[in-house]
Design a protein around this motif. Structure first.
Motif, PDB file in Angstrom:
ATOM      1  N   GLY B 246       0.815  -1.392   0.038  1.00  0.00           N
ATOM      2  CA  GLY B 246      -0.181  -0.107   0.068  1.00  0.00           C
ATOM      3  C   GLY B 246       0.975   1.221   0.098  1.00  0.00           C
ATOM      4  N   GLN B 247       2.139   1.113  -0.463  1.00  0.00           N
ATOM      5  CA  GLN B 247       2.845   2.266  -0.546  1.00  0.00           C
ATOM      6  C   GLN B 247       2.601   3.428  -1.384  1.00  0.00           C
ATOM      7  N   PHE B 248       1.852   3.064  -2.534  1.00  0.00           N
ATOM      8  CA  PHE B 248       1.592   3.997  -3.589  1.00  0.00           C
ATOM      9  C   PHE B 248       0.133   4.695  -3.397  1.00  0.00           C
ATOM     10  N   GLY B 249       0.001   5.741  -3.858  1.00  0.00           N
ATOM     11  CA  GLY B 249      -1.350   6.410  -3.720  1.00  0.00           C
ATOM     12  C   GLY B 249      -1.606   7.398  -4.675  1.00  0.00           C
ATOM     13  N   VAL B 250      -2.685   7.736  -4.769  1.00  0.00           N
ATOM     14  CA  VAL B 250      -3.105   9.087  -5.873  1.00  0.00           C
ATOM     15  C   VAL B 250      -3.670  10.179  -4.928  1.00  0.00           C
ATOM     16  N   VAL B 251      -3.061  11.294  -5.539  1.00  0.00           N
ATOM     17  CA  VAL B 251      -3.714  12.355  -5.062  1.00  0.00           C
ATOM     18  C   VAL B 251      -4.027  13.436  -6.018  1.00  0.00           C
ATOM     19  N   GLN B 252      -5.011  14.419  -5.597  1.00  0.00           N
ATOM     20  CA  GLN B 252      -5.595  15.216  -6.693  1.00  0.00           C
ATOM     21  C   GLN B 252      -4.771  16.557  -6.681  1.00  0.00           C
ATOM     22  N   THR B 253      -4.447  16.755  -7.998  1.00  0.00           N
ATOM     23  CA  THR B 253      -3.623  18.315  -7.909  1.00  0.00           C
ATOM     24  C   THR B 253      -4.699  19.322  -8.850  1.00  0.00           C
ATOM     25  N   PRO B 254      -4.140  20.584  -8.894  1.00  0.00           N
ATOM     26  CA  PRO B 254      -4.963  21.257  -9.946  1.00  0.00           C
ATOM     27  C   PRO B 254      -4.966  20.915 -11.340  1.00  0.00           C
ATOM     28  N   GLY B 255      -3.909  20.116 -11.764  1.00  0.00           N
ATOM     29  CA  GLY B 255      -3.634  19.604 -13.225  1.00  0.00           C
ATOM     30  C   GLY B 255      -4.367  18.313 -13.255  1.00  0.00           C
ATOM     31  N   GLY B 256      -4.897  17.679 -12.290  1.00  0.00           N
ATOM     32  CA  GLY B 256      -5.402  16.312 -12.700  1.00  0.00           C
ATOM     33  C   GLY B 256      -5.154  15.400 -11.332  1.00  0.00           C
ATOM     34  N   VAL B 257      -4.630  14.215 -11.487  1.00  0.00           N
ATOM     35  CA  VAL B 257      -4.543  13.249 -10.347  1.00  0.00           C
ATOM     36  C   VAL B 257      -2.969  12.865 -10.731  1.00  0.00           C
ATOM     37  N   VAL B 258      -2.127  12.408  -9.482  1.00  0.00           N
ATOM     38  CA  VAL B 258      -0.843  12.045  -9.904  1.00  0.00           C
ATOM     39  C   VAL B 258      -0.440  10.929  -8.885  1.00  0.00           C
ATOM     40  N   ILE B 259       0.243   9.862  -9.287  1.00  0.00           N
ATOM     41  CA  ILE B 259       0.826   9.034  -8.274  1.00  0.00           C
ATOM     42  C   ILE B 259       1.643   9.645  -7.306  1.00  0.00           C
ATOM     43  N   VAL B 260       1.631   9.106  -6.130  1.00  0.00           N
ATOM     44  CA  VAL B 260       2.794   9.709  -5.013  1.00  0.00           C
ATOM     45  C   VAL B 260       3.088   8.566  -4.268  1.00  0.00           C
ATOM     46  N   ASP B 261       4.317   8.546  -3.506  1.00  0.00           N
ATOM     47  CA  ASP B 261       4.707   7.714  -2.325  1.00  0.00           C
ATOM     48  C   ASP B 261       3.880   8.102  -1.072  1.00  0.00           C
ATOM     49  N   VAL B 262       2.993   7.092  -0.671  1.00  0.00           N
ATOM     50  CA  VAL B 262       2.133   7.580   0.593  1.00  0.00           C
ATOM     51  C   VAL B 262       3.055   8.007   1.818  1.00  0.00           C
ATOM     52  N   SER B 263       4.304   7.242   1.755  1.00  0.00           N
ATOM     53  CA  SER B 263       4.977   7.970   2.864  1.00  0.00           C
ATOM     54  C   SER B 263       5.487   9.250   3.025  1.00  0.00           C
ATOM     55  N   GLU B 264       5.379   9.897   1.774  1.00  0.00           N
ATOM     56  CA  GLU B 264       5.964  11.249   1.542  1.00  0.00           C
ATOM     57  C   GLU B 264       4.555  12.207   1.802  1.00  0.00           C
ATOM     58  N   LEU B 286      -8.607  10.180 -13.402  1.00  0.00           N
ATOM     59  CA  LEU B 286      -8.203   8.701 -13.137  1.00  0.00           C
ATOM     60  C   LEU B 286      -8.012   7.848 -14.450  1.00  0.00           C
ATOM     61  N   SER B 287      -8.775   8.096 -15.563  1.00  0.00           N
ATOM     62  CA  SER B 287      -8.726   7.236 -16.372  1.00  0.00           C
ATOM     63  C   SER B 287      -7.370   7.586 -17.345  1.00  0.00           C
ATOM     64  N   ARG B 288      -6.731   8.912 -17.112  1.00  0.00           N
ATOM     65  CA  ARG B 288      -5.564   9.181 -17.769  1.00  0.00           C
ATOM     66  C   ARG B 288      -4.248   8.981 -17.014  1.00  0.00           C
ATOM     67  N   LEU B 289      -4.512   8.290 -15.963  1.00  0.00           N
ATOM     68  CA  LEU B 289      -3.337   8.087 -15.203  1.00  0.00           C
ATOM     69  C   LEU B 289      -2.197   7.047 -15.910  1.00  0.00           C
ATOM     70  N   ALA B 290      -2.792   6.253 -16.490  1.00  0.00           N
ATOM     71  CA  ALA B 290      -1.993   5.377 -17.392  1.00  0.00           C
ATOM     72  C   ALA B 290      -2.017   5.613 -18.967  1.00  0.00           C
ATOM     73  N   THR B 291      -1.068   5.826 -19.479  1.00  0.00           N
ATOM     74  CA  THR B 291      -1.202   6.294 -20.768  1.00  0.00           C
ATOM     75  C   THR B 291      -0.582   5.024 -21.903  1.00  0.00           C
ATOM     76  N   GLY B 292      -0.228   3.868 -21.009  1.00  0.00           N
ATOM     77  CA  GLY B 292       0.149   2.660 -21.783  1.00  0.00           C
ATOM     78  C   GLY B 292       0.019   1.459 -20.733  1.00  0.00           C
ATOM     79  N   SER B 293      -0.316   0.162 -21.479  1.00  0.00           N
ATOM     80  CA  SER B 293      -0.542  -0.673 -20.557  1.00  0.00           C
ATOM     81  C   SER B 293       1.023  -1.408 -20.049  1.00  0.00           C
ATOM     82  N   ASN B 294       1.677  -0.653 -19.593  1.00  0.00           N
ATOM     83  CA  ASN B 294       2.872  -0.942 -18.946  1.00  0.00           C
ATOM     84  C   ASN B 294       3.167   0.132 -17.546  1.00  0.00           C
ATOM     85  N   MET B 295       1.820   0.987 -17.376  1.00  0.00           N
ATOM     86  CA  MET B 295       2.199   1.589 -16.255  1.00  0.00           C
ATOM     87  C   MET B 295       0.925   1.484 -15.476  1.00  0.00           C
ATOM     88  N   PRO B 296       1.087   1.779 -14.299  1.00  0.00           N
ATOM     89  CA  PRO B 296      -0.013   1.530 -13.198  1.00  0.00           C
ATOM     90  C   PRO B 296      -1.533   1.914 -13.709  1.00  0.00           C
TER      91      PRO B 296
END
Lengths: 625, 342
Positions: B246-264, B286-296
């Motif tokens: 559960g070390q990764f997470g998603v946060v909302q930013t003004p530009g959309g959503v990004v993946i972050v380290d939860v610890s940070e 959220l649908s734009r998080l991955a732009t290819g099938s090699n990304m989370p």
């Protein structure tokens, strides 16, 4: 109710043809329509021909923007809106320029004098004023009336904005022509009250303009122009004035009631078919669902889906839309599901002349699909007959489980005529049965359901979704006859193609009836909206002593069983068509007869006079040979 | 699809009752098998009747699906299944209608029907099997193929950008949008159940492996040992968090959503997933998080919003008018324009 006066000056005539022509913004369709309604109420027989441009509003005053409405009224049975008008109303120079050549020599021309000023004259291509100079109007009785200024004058105390007052000038023209033909005023006033309810000023302006036109006729010593057309001795009963698209819409509603199935219309707007979508959208009280789809393909797809679910699935369109639907028609043929495709033909190919008439989609209806894909074709012949043609198309589709093409055209769609209303209780019901039980025993001795088991007419069994135990799959891949399972077997495919052809051939259609002199050497074969012109032309030829026979086809696939026999032993088989000879090609192919096409592809229907002249060459040849 | 109120108890069925007698003819190893199995195992649990269930498909490998289901079914023409299903759904709101197709069928030739079916929100369940290739025609690029892909019809590499099916569906105002994949039966069944229960059009993108023409297209995210770090499971009301620990997470930013380290950033900063949000913007991000099938890549329900269902709204209009004016009488219709007697 009428002001049908015993005017000693009024001349009694048996029929008259009037053409209202003006700018698209002048309200000529409305004017013609109102005049028609008043004539219908007066008991005349009539036929109308709205003739308008494709643009909603072409540049004002331009030749491209001329919109016209022709109506023939008579004291006897007539079939067409007439050849050459005897009276023409021209609301501007462009209308005069574009339509004057249609007016019969010696005919009466009524012009709105106010519009004949430099700017409008130039837009119409005149470098002079034909009302004052030149020979354009020689040989016509011209009545120049300052309609715009008289209308404004009539409205000046009503508090109507000058612009609104000016827009009422078509009612001035209507009032004037109504006076000339002794049309009753009440239907028009009632209509104005109803149409503009809540807009008191517009009601007042339109009525004032109409009355001013009426008064102008009385006071401007136009008495010698006054004409009476007496009521026609039509068969007794209740009549309504109907156009083809309305009659067709009502026919679809009737078919749904006769079959006791809800009507589903999947449609996409296209001229000149859209009015059917509008009309059916009003009739939800009959359980009608109208679905305006995202495109022509979805329109027919949704109709097929509704048919599959046990509704009466219909799609309405014009030629280009049929082209888009053709793959789905192929699927419906393969699935053997009911479906009605209504094609209101227009000038083509491509966008062509969307508001003008043509009947050049017959071969597309017959052959315009991939693979061997036969489909029954029904064609309407008059505006009111569209009602019965729609019922017939639905009857064939539902009882034979096949898509059916119903052909009408722009001329029928928008043209109107009095219709003797049928007794609805005498319309024949459409009996259909869906499967509810197993119909087959499998090799294992277990009862099961086979969707492609057929009756003696080769009509397959149809179980609709929701029927317990009869779950099955159908699809566009070739299927085994009987079980309906996918089959790539060559012999089965060959057999299925033969069955699909044979089952259309087995559809029973009434024999064609020969009208006129049954043994005449000249036989005229028509289909669709040419009926009126052909009937009128042949009537004239017969009354001048010529022998000529006429048949008119409602069923174009399959052909009536007696057609071959009727075509035999004629010296001439003539086929007038609004195309380059599509039915004649089919007759030649099927019966090896020398069917000669008589073509007109000008976006306009045949006139009776044109046909009379052409056919005369053939009947005359007989007397000299 | 909402559960149909059925006065009689629905008879108990098993997987076998939902299987037709037709031999399944997909290539051995095709991802379609596991999707078929997942659904055939699930349907007995949903309390629906076979005769009230209809599968409609277009053309393509996925579109053979109806032949294998012991329900009503129609294998129609390329791209048109959503249109045909819409007509059926309008005519027969009592049916449970499933539309099955591939990425070429639904997003290329049938793209227009798909977006309008979603926009209208008719009660149909649309399953898009996305294998990023044309299989039945033997290996051309599809509208979901990645840029640069070498296929028979793009021998030196594809020069166009792919559709993101979830983004397309959200852009088309779809009220239910979800993603799953052919390697996780339980997740597939959960998504199918949700779609079935949703009132309105449901859209599920299923990542599906074509082992003949595009093998392993999703392996980097769907293989068992990769899932924890590569699949972002969307759970309504929960912070969006993934990774084996559960070390990764998603946060909302003004530009959309990004993946972050939860610890940070801390768990409390993570975006809490709300699938019911009427505004689809966050779901779209959220649908734009991955732009290819090699990304989370997010899987699960992106959006499940309440919107008026089209077929019932249409039928309410029809019934409402009939109630207000009384059932239509043909004789009255024929006399509805001015008439006169002769």
């Amino acid at each position: 109710m009428t002001d049908l006066v015993e005017d000693s000056k009024a001349e009694v005539v048996d029929r008259v043809i009037i053409r209202f022509a003006g700018d698209s913004g002048d309200g000529m369709q409305l004017t013609g329509d109102r005049f028609t309604t008043a004539s219908a109420v007066s008991g005349n027989d009539l036929a109308t021909f709205p003739d308008y441009p494709a643009e909603i509003r072409a540049p004002a005053g331009s030749l491209a923007g001329v919109s016209a409405f022709q109506v023939q009224i008579s004291d006897h049975d007539i079939m067409t809106p007439g050849d050459a008008p005897e009276v023409m109303v021209a609301m501007n120079p462009a209308a005069l320029k574009s339509d004057l050549h249609l007016l019969t020599p010696g005919g009466t021309l009524i012009v709105n004098q106010d519009t004949f000023e430099e700017r409008n004259l130039a837009k119409a291509g005149y470098d002079y004023n034909p009302l004052e100079e030149g020979e354009d109007l020689a040989g016509y009785r011209t009545i120049a009336v300052p309609m715009t200024s008289l209308t404004k004058e009539a409205c000046k105390d009503l508090g109507v904005k000058p612009r609104d007052a000016e827009r009422s000038k078509n009612f001035f023209a209507l009032g004037l022509v109504s006076w000339m033909y002794s049309r009753p005023t009440e239907p028009t006033f009632e209509w104005i009250d109803d149409r503009f309810a809540g807009k008191e000023q517009i009601i007042a302006a339109n009525k004032a303009a109409f009355s001013a036109g009426h008064v102008y006729g009385e006071s401007a010593e136009l008495g010698d122009q006054r004409v009476i057309v007496k009521a026609a001795p039509l068969a007794s009963g209740t009549y309504t004035n109907i156009n083809g698209n309305t009659a067709l819409s009502w026919g679809l509603v009737a078919a749904s009631q006769l079959a006791d199935l809800p009507l589903f219309l999947g449609s996409y707007p296209i001229t000149p078919a859209t009015d059917i979508l509008h009309e059916l959208a009003k009739h939800k009280a009959f359980g009608v669902t109208t679905f305006q789809a995202e495109d022509e393909i979805a329109a027919v797809g949704s109709a097929l889906g509704a048919s599959y679910g046990g509704h009466l699935g219909v799609t309405t369109t014009s030629g280009p839309g049929v082209a888009l639907k053709s793959e789905t028609m192929g699927l419906a043929i393969s699935l053997e599901l009911p479906l009605v495709i209504v094609n209101i033909q227009r000038g083509g190919p491509s966008t062509g002349l969307p508001t003008k008439t043509e009947a050049a989609d017959l071969l597309m209806a017959m052959y315009g699909r991939h693979g061997e894909s036969p489909m029954p074709i029904v064609a309407a012949r008059t505006p009111s007959e569209c009602f019965y043609a729609a019922i017939e198309a639905c009857r064939i589709a539902l009882t034979h489980r096949t898509p059916v093409m119903l052909l009408s055209d722009g001329y029928l769609a928008n043209g109107s005529e009095p219709w003797l209303l049928p007794n609805t209780e005498e319309l024949e019901s459409i009996d259909i049965e869906y499967a509810t039980e197993f119909n087959h025993v499998g090799e294992d001795g277990e009862a099961d359901y086979w969707p492609y088991l057929r009756d003696e007419k080769l009509v397959r069994s149809m179980a609709i979704p929701g029927t317990p135990d009869l779950m099955h799959r159908i699809g566009g891949i070739e299927k085994e006859d009987g079980s309906g399972n996918i089959s790539y077997d060559p012999a089965n495919h060959s057999r299925m193609i033969e069955i699909r052809a044979e089952r259309i051939k087995r559809i029973e259609v009434p024999d064609v009836e020969v009208v006129g002199d049954p043994d005449a050497e000249v036989l005229v074969v028509g289909w669709g909206s040419t009926w009126g012109s052909i009937t009128s032309a042949l009537g004239r030829l017969r009354s001048s002593g010529h022998k000529v026979a006429h048949i008119h086809l409602t069923h174009l696939n399959p052909f009536p069983k007696n057609l071959g026999e009727v075509l035999e032993n004629r010296k001439h088989v003539l086929v007038p068509e609004m195309n380059l000879g599509q039915l004649s090609l089919m007759l030649r192919a099927e019966y090896l007869v020398d069917a000669k096409p008589i073509s007109k592809v000008a976006g306009q229907p045949f006139t009776a006079g044109e046909l009379e002249q052409i056919i005369l060459d053939y009947v005359d040849e007989k007397s000299t040979s | 699809m909402t559960d149909v109120i059925d006065s009689e108890a629905v008879p108990e069925t098993s997987r076998a009752d939902w299987q037709s007698d037709q031999e399944v003819r997909w290539c051995p190893g095709c991802g379609d098998y596991s999707i078929l199995t997942a659904l055939q195992l699930l349907l007995p649990e949903l309390g629906v009747r076979r005769e009230k269930t209809v599968f409609i498909s277009g053309i393509g490998c996925a579109a053979r699906f109806p032949y294998y289901m012991n329900t009503y079914g129609m294998h129609s023409i390329h791209g048109r299944a959503p249109a045909i299903a819409t007509g059926l759904a309008l005519a027969r709101p009592d049916l449970d209608i499933w539309v099955v197709g591939g990425d070429g069928d639904m997003l290329s030739i049938g793209g227009n029907h798909l977006i309008h079916a979603l926009r209208r929100n008719t009660n149909i369940n649309i399953l898009l099997f996305n294998n990023q290739i044309y299989g039945l025609t033997k290996g051309q690029f599809s509208p979901t193929s990645e840029s640069g892909k070498v296929t028979k019809s793009s021998p030196v590499g594809l020069v166009s950008e792919p559709f993101n099916p979830i983004s397309v569906a959200l852009g088309a105002e779809a009220s239910f949008v979800a993603r799953s994949h052919d390697m996780d039966r339980k997740h597939l069944q959960e998504m199918f159940t949700r779609a079935h229960r949703h009132s309105g059009a449901s859209f599920i993108e299923v990542y599906q492996n074509c082992n003949v023409f595009n093998d392993g297209a999703f392996a980097e995210i769907t293989k068992k040992d990769a899932r924890d770090n590569m699949l972002i499971n969307l759970v309504h009301g929960e912070p969006i968090q993934f990774g084996s620990e559960g070390q990764f997470g998603v946060v909302q930013t003004p530009g959309g959503v990004v993946i972050v380290d939860v610890s940070e950033v801390g768990v409390e900063s993570l975006l809490v997933h709300d699938e019911t949000r009427l505004n689809p913007s966050t779901a779209f991000s959220l649908s734009r998080l991955a732009t290819g099938s090699n990304m989370p890549t997010p899987v699960g329900v992106f959006r499940a919003a309440v919107r008026e269902e089209y077929a019932s709204a249409m039928s309410n209009q029809v019934m409402g008018v009939a109630e207000e004016r009384g059932k239509g009488q043909l004789k009255d219709l024929l006399h509805s324009l001015p008439t006169w007697e002769v």
